[in-house]
Design a protein around this motif. Sequence first.
Motif, PDB file in Angstrom:
ATOM      1  N   ASN A   9       0.968  -1.185   0.056  1.00  0.00           N
ATOM      2  CA  ASN A   9       0.064  -0.075  -0.127  1.00  0.00           C
ATOM      3  C   ASN A   9       0.791   1.353  -0.115  1.00  0.00           C
ATOM      4  OD1 ASN A   9      -2.106   2.006   0.298  1.00  0.00           O
ATOM      5  ND2 ASN A   9      -2.427   1.422   2.604  1.00  0.00           N
ATOM      6  N   TRP A  10       0.924   1.915  -1.215  1.00  0.00           N
ATOM      7  CA  TRP A  10       1.829   2.988  -1.269  1.00  0.00           C
ATOM      8  C   TRP A  10       1.324   4.328  -0.897  1.00  0.00           C
ATOM      9  CZ3 TRP A  10       5.015   2.586  -6.338  1.00  0.00           C
ATOM     10  CH2 TRP A  10       5.865   1.513  -6.302  1.00  0.00           C
ATOM     11  N   LYS A  11       0.201   4.391  -0.584  1.00  0.00           N
ATOM     12  CA  LYS A  11      -0.684   5.587   0.244  1.00  0.00           C
ATOM     13  C   LYS A  11      -0.493   6.747  -0.702  1.00  0.00           C
ATOM     14  CE  LYS A  11      -0.295   3.646   4.626  1.00  0.00           C
ATOM     15  NZ  LYS A  11      -0.363   3.881   6.236  1.00  0.00           N
ATOM     16  N   MET A  12      -0.160   7.836  -0.342  1.00  0.00           N
ATOM     17  CA  MET A  12      -0.037   9.220  -1.022  1.00  0.00           C
ATOM     18  C   MET A  12       1.419   9.397  -1.394  1.00  0.00           C
ATOM     19  SD  MET A  12      -1.871  12.974  -1.023  1.00  0.00           S
ATOM     20  CE  MET A  12      -0.468  13.726   0.215  1.00  0.00           C
ATOM     21  N   ASN A  13       2.185   8.468  -1.988  1.00  0.00           N
ATOM     22  CA  ASN A  13       3.445   8.779  -2.254  1.00  0.00           C
ATOM     23  C   ASN A  13       4.051   8.198  -3.741  1.00  0.00           C
ATOM     24  OD1 ASN A  13       4.887   9.018   0.347  1.00  0.00           O
ATOM     25  ND2 ASN A  13       3.644   7.005   0.973  1.00  0.00           N
ATOM     26  N   LYS A  14       4.859   8.750  -4.409  1.00  0.00           N
ATOM     27  CA  LYS A  14       5.661   8.469  -5.619  1.00  0.00           C
ATOM     28  C   LYS A  14       4.570   9.132  -6.791  1.00  0.00           C
ATOM     29  CE  LYS A  14       8.729   6.749  -3.437  1.00  0.00           C
ATOM     30  NZ  LYS A  14       9.827   7.538  -3.402  1.00  0.00           N
ATOM     31  N   VAL A  19       6.871   5.662 -10.061  1.00  0.00           N
ATOM     32  CA  VAL A  19       6.285   4.510 -10.007  1.00  0.00           C
ATOM     33  C   VAL A  19       6.812   3.540 -10.837  1.00  0.00           C
ATOM     34  CG1 VAL A  19       3.996   3.392 -10.532  1.00  0.00           C
ATOM     35  CG2 VAL A  19       4.182   5.204  -8.754  1.00  0.00           C
ATOM     36  N   ARG A  20       6.691   4.077 -12.340  1.00  0.00           N
ATOM     37  CA  ARG A  20       7.408   3.182 -13.329  1.00  0.00           C
ATOM     38  C   ARG A  20       8.729   2.886 -12.958  1.00  0.00           C
ATOM     39  NH1 ARG A  20       5.221   7.532 -16.316  1.00  0.00           N
ATOM     40  NH2 ARG A  20       2.998   6.673 -17.626  1.00  0.00           N
ATOM     41  N   SER A  21       9.849   3.736 -12.301  1.00  0.00           N
ATOM     42  CA  SER A  21      11.070   3.429 -12.000  1.00  0.00           C
ATOM     43  C   SER A  21      11.123   2.370 -10.924  1.00  0.00           C
ATOM     44  CB  SER A  21      12.073   4.714 -11.568  1.00  0.00           C
ATOM     45  OG  SER A  21      13.120   4.582 -11.247  1.00  0.00           O
ATOM     46  N   ILE A  22      10.292   2.476  -9.835  1.00  0.00           N
ATOM     47  CA  ILE A  22      10.304   1.702  -8.870  1.00  0.00           C
ATOM     48  C   ILE A  22       9.782   0.112  -9.371  1.00  0.00           C
ATOM     49  CG2 ILE A  22       9.365   1.068  -6.451  1.00  0.00           C
ATOM     50  CD1 ILE A  22       9.393   4.000  -5.946  1.00  0.00           C
ATOM     51  N   LEU A  23       8.850   0.249  -9.917  1.00  0.00           N
ATOM     52  CA  LEU A  23       8.271  -1.214 -10.293  1.00  0.00           C
ATOM     53  C   LEU A  23       9.188  -1.747 -11.468  1.00  0.00           C
ATOM     54  CD1 LEU A  23       4.325  -0.496 -10.395  1.00  0.00           C
ATOM     55  CD2 LEU A  23       5.781  -1.570  -8.787  1.00  0.00           C
ATOM     56  N   THR A  24       9.664  -1.030 -12.298  1.00  0.00           N
ATOM     57  CA  THR A  24      10.582  -1.725 -13.220  1.00  0.00           C
ATOM     58  C   THR A  24      11.746  -2.452 -12.584  1.00  0.00           C
ATOM     59  OG1 THR A  24       9.887   0.078 -15.227  1.00  0.00           O
ATOM     60  CG2 THR A  24      11.913  -1.021 -15.384  1.00  0.00           C
ATOM     61  N   ASP A  25      12.196  -1.587 -11.593  1.00  0.00           N
ATOM     62  CA  ASP A  25      13.600  -2.322 -10.970  1.00  0.00           C
ATOM     63  C   ASP A  25      13.186  -3.429  -9.953  1.00  0.00           C
ATOM     64  OD1 ASP A  25      16.297  -2.097 -10.011  1.00  0.00           O
ATOM     65  OD2 ASP A  25      15.248  -1.913  -8.021  1.00  0.00           O
ATOM     66  N   SER A  45      -1.297   7.054 -10.626  1.00  0.00           N
ATOM     67  CA  SER A  45      -0.351   6.225 -11.114  1.00  0.00           C
ATOM     68  C   SER A  45      -0.710   4.841 -11.571  1.00  0.00           C
ATOM     69  CB  SER A  45       0.633   6.288 -10.006  1.00  0.00           C
ATOM     70  OG  SER A  45       1.214   7.318  -9.853  1.00  0.00           O
ATOM     71  N   LEU A  46      -2.078   4.565 -11.533  1.00  0.00           N
ATOM     72  CA  LEU A  46      -2.583   3.364 -11.834  1.00  0.00           C
ATOM     73  C   LEU A  46      -2.154   2.866 -13.054  1.00  0.00           C
ATOM     74  CD1 LEU A  46      -6.164   3.246 -10.301  1.00  0.00           C
ATOM     75  CD2 LEU A  46      -4.078   1.810  -9.514  1.00  0.00           C
ATOM     76  N   VAL A  47      -2.525   3.618 -14.354  1.00  0.00           N
ATOM     77  CA  VAL A  47      -2.099   3.215 -15.465  1.00  0.00           C
ATOM     78  C   VAL A  47      -0.591   2.788 -15.630  1.00  0.00           C
ATOM     79  CG1 VAL A  47      -1.865   3.766 -17.936  1.00  0.00           C
ATOM     80  CG2 VAL A  47      -4.046   4.282 -16.527  1.00  0.00           C
ATOM     81  N   ALA A  48       0.232   3.940 -15.163  1.00  0.00           N
ATOM     82  CA  ALA A  48       1.745   3.523 -15.195  1.00  0.00           C
ATOM     83  C   ALA A  48       1.920   2.427 -14.401  1.00  0.00           C
ATOM     84  CB  ALA A  48       2.556   4.644 -14.414  1.00  0.00           C
ATOM     85  N   ALA A  49       1.570   2.045 -13.438  1.00  0.00           N
ATOM     86  CA  ALA A  49       1.965   0.964 -12.721  1.00  0.00           C
ATOM     87  C   ALA A  49       1.450  -0.548 -13.544  1.00  0.00           C
ATOM     88  CB  ALA A  49       0.995   0.833 -11.498  1.00  0.00           C
ATOM     89  N   VAL A  50       0.173  -0.323 -14.066  1.00  0.00           N
ATOM     90  CA  VAL A  50      -0.121  -1.595 -14.957  1.00  0.00           C
ATOM     91  C   VAL A  50       1.057  -1.812 -16.056  1.00  0.00           C
ATOM     92  CG1 VAL A  50      -2.161  -2.353 -16.363  1.00  0.00           C
ATOM     93  CG2 VAL A  50      -2.604  -1.493 -14.091  1.00  0.00           C
ATOM     94  N   GLU A  51       1.138  -0.557 -16.610  1.00  0.00           N
ATOM     95  CA  GLU A  51       1.935  -1.067 -17.789  1.00  0.00           C
ATOM     96  C   GLU A  51       3.208  -1.275 -17.623  1.00  0.00           C
ATOM     97  OE1 GLU A  51       1.993   3.150 -19.310  1.00  0.00           O
ATOM     98  OE2 GLU A  51       0.049   2.539 -20.630  1.00  0.00           O
TER      99      GLU A  51
END
Length: 252
Positions: A9-14, A19-25, A45-51
Amino acid sequence: MRRKVIAGNWKMNKTPREVRSILTDMKDKICTEGVDVLFCVPAISLVAAVESVKGTDIAIGAENMFYEEQGAYTGEISASMLVDAGVKYVILGHSERRQIFGEDNTVINMKVKKAIEHKIIPIICCGETLEQREHGVTLEFVEEQIRSAYYNVSREEAHDTIIAYEPIWAIGTGKVATSAQAQEVCADIRGCIERIYDRETADAIRILYGGSVNASNAEELFAMPDIDGGLVGGASLKPEFADIVEFGRKSI
């Protein structure tokens, strides 16, 4: 045996870029074999996260959702919007939504039913304050939250829902319930589900522990018989999240 769930749960962060950078890594460091892994990120950031997790078994969840389909509800996001974005889960009834934004049990129940209608898996949060624990009313208070959340939810609909027990006094404080304290409440929640429905449903619903879960306490918590994983806050933004997932896998 219930499949473990490790949810961030990332709450109101990033920002979306972060988000793309963290999840890609992070996605290359996480093994999802045998466990369900998901990140709940801010709506923007939902769409960025899904991608970012496309092609993996990592799922994306939302942190909140409104109970109406559409209309003049400025600032809200609907279940159909989440589905179209590729979201599979949604956190509902988090203590911050209850305490800061005034969401009560009735509102949360409406959201739960709307999520189920759209085949989004709700992660239904419950938990007591320190004052309630000290007064010995934890189990009664949590049971009221659970009964309200599942009001007019059928046995079949309840089957795939998830519950997250988060003692309010342990969220973001660095304090954590002992494994025995967490197990006691999670076992009572399972008993409550059995009283509402039946034993089969109680055995099927996964119950997570949340509240300062990190790599140093996850293994002991996940070893408890009624704790089926974790709703992880700050640690889900850090490399140690991969270790927390691994503890979930080892506890299978």
